[in-house]
Design a protein around this motif. Structure first.
Motif, PDB file in Angstrom:
ATOM      1  N   THR A 196      68.863  43.835  45.486  1.00  0.00           N
ATOM      2  CA  THR A 196      68.731  42.462  45.436  1.00  0.00           C
ATOM      3  C   THR A 196      69.870  41.900  46.609  1.00  0.00           C
ATOM      4  O   THR A 196      71.126  42.441  46.732  1.00  0.00           O
ATOM      5  N   ARG A 197      69.508  41.085  47.377  1.00  0.00           N
ATOM      6  CA  ARG A 197      70.401  40.496  48.606  1.00  0.00           C
ATOM      7  C   ARG A 197      71.670  39.736  48.120  1.00  0.00           C
ATOM      8  O   ARG A 197      71.665  39.240  46.874  1.00  0.00           O
ATOM      9  N   ILE A 198      72.614  40.138  48.715  1.00  0.00           N
ATOM     10  CA  ILE A 198      73.982  39.727  48.539  1.00  0.00           C
ATOM     11  C   ILE A 198      74.068  38.367  48.946  1.00  0.00           C
ATOM     12  O   ILE A 198      73.689  38.046  50.234  1.00  0.00           O
ATOM     13  N   GLU A 199      74.525  37.657  48.324  1.00  0.00           N
ATOM     14  CA  GLU A 199      74.788  35.963  48.487  1.00  0.00           C
ATOM     15  C   GLU A 199      75.788  35.886  49.281  1.00  0.00           C
ATOM     16  O   GLU A 199      77.119  36.562  48.793  1.00  0.00           O
ATOM     17  N   TRP A 206      73.458  40.547  59.463  1.00  0.00           N
ATOM     18  CA  TRP A 206      72.719  41.513  58.802  1.00  0.00           C
ATOM     19  C   TRP A 206      72.212  40.990  57.571  1.00  0.00           C
ATOM     20  O   TRP A 206      72.986  40.099  56.842  1.00  0.00           O
ATOM     21  N   GLN A 207      71.254  41.795  56.928  1.00  0.00           N
ATOM     22  CA  GLN A 207      70.697  41.523  55.568  1.00  0.00           C
ATOM     23  C   GLN A 207      71.300  42.634  54.683  1.00  0.00           C
ATOM     24  O   GLN A 207      71.310  43.813  55.070  1.00  0.00           O
ATOM     25  N   LEU A 208      72.098  42.457  53.905  1.00  0.00           N
ATOM     26  CA  LEU A 208      72.810  43.229  52.947  1.00  0.00           C
ATOM     27  C   LEU A 208      72.430  43.315  51.522  1.00  0.00           C
ATOM     28  O   LEU A 208      72.164  42.094  51.188  1.00  0.00           O
ATOM     29  N   HIS A 209      72.020  44.329  50.900  1.00  0.00           N
ATOM     30  CA  HIS A 209      71.531  44.139  49.359  1.00  0.00           C
ATOM     31  C   HIS A 209      72.247  45.140  48.644  1.00  0.00           C
ATOM     32  O   HIS A 209      72.568  46.317  49.057  1.00  0.00           O
ATOM     33  N   LYS A 210      72.418  44.694  47.339  1.00  0.00           N
ATOM     34  CA  LYS A 210      73.321  45.735  46.394  1.00  0.00           C
ATOM     35  C   LYS A 210      72.290  46.250  45.581  1.00  0.00           C
ATOM     36  O   LYS A 210      71.093  45.816  45.282  1.00  0.00           O
ATOM     37  N   ALA A 211      72.484  47.606  45.452  1.00  0.00           N
ATOM     38  CA  ALA A 211      71.541  48.414  44.655  1.00  0.00           C
ATOM     39  C   ALA A 211      71.901  48.700  43.226  1.00  0.00           C
ATOM     40  O   ALA A 211      73.371  48.997  42.964  1.00  0.00           O
TER      41      ALA A 211
END
Length: 172
Positions: A45-48, A34-39
């Protein structure tokens, strides 16, 4: 709140999932495709790979670039065997007592804790709706706990405190 009430009271546009901050790497393992992004501060922003979010509390998840956001994960702080409320760390409780389960086994956050998270200085309509529907179903101890938490966070300045005082010791 709807799981607590056992019925749908409003339209829900997303699903919120609570994960203990210390367990976020397990979340990343389970959602590796999945694509996970931090708010943070209004941006996503994408979580690396290898990121561990120390302060950021919201992770938005989708299955691909062209897919809608499927759900939001909220990371809850802990200390030892206690959960810790992010806006007022003095408010905490045992992780083992953080929630309930429906008859079908679906876990959900205790409504008094959920309502504390929904309480803000300028409460939005859906949160006010949830408060109005759930607060009358809290037992006396839960109402007192919520009032105490609201007072710790807002002093005497939140409208929900007045309402909870008015319904007083009425049983759900």
């Amino acid at each position: 709140i709807d799981l607590f009430l056992g019925k749908h009271t409003r339209i829900h546009y997303d699903t919120d999932i609570l994960v203990l901050r210390r367990d976020q790497n397990l979340l990343y393992e389970h959602l590796h495709d999945w694509q996970l992004h931090k708010a943070h501060s209004g941006t996503l922003t994408r979580i690396e790979s290898g990121d561990f979010l120390e302060e950021i509390g919201d992770v938005w998840c989708r299955s691909g670039d062209d897919k809608p956001w499927a759900f939001q994960v909220m990371l809850m702080n802990t200390q030892s065997d206690n959960w810790v409320y992010k806006r007022c760390p003095e408010i905490r409780g045992p992780i083992s007592e953080i929630g309930f389960q429906t008859a079908d086994g679906i876990p959900y956050l205790k409504p008094a804790i959920q309502l504390l998270y929904k309480a803000k200085s300028e409460t939005i309509e859906k949160d006010r709706h949830d408060f109005e529907h759930a607060s009358a179903h809290l037992n006396s101890a839960e109402r007192l706990w919520l009032m105490d938490g609201l007072r710790q966070q807002f002093g005497e300045g939140h409208g929900w405190i007045d309402y909870l005082e008015v319904i007083g010791d009425e049983s759900p």
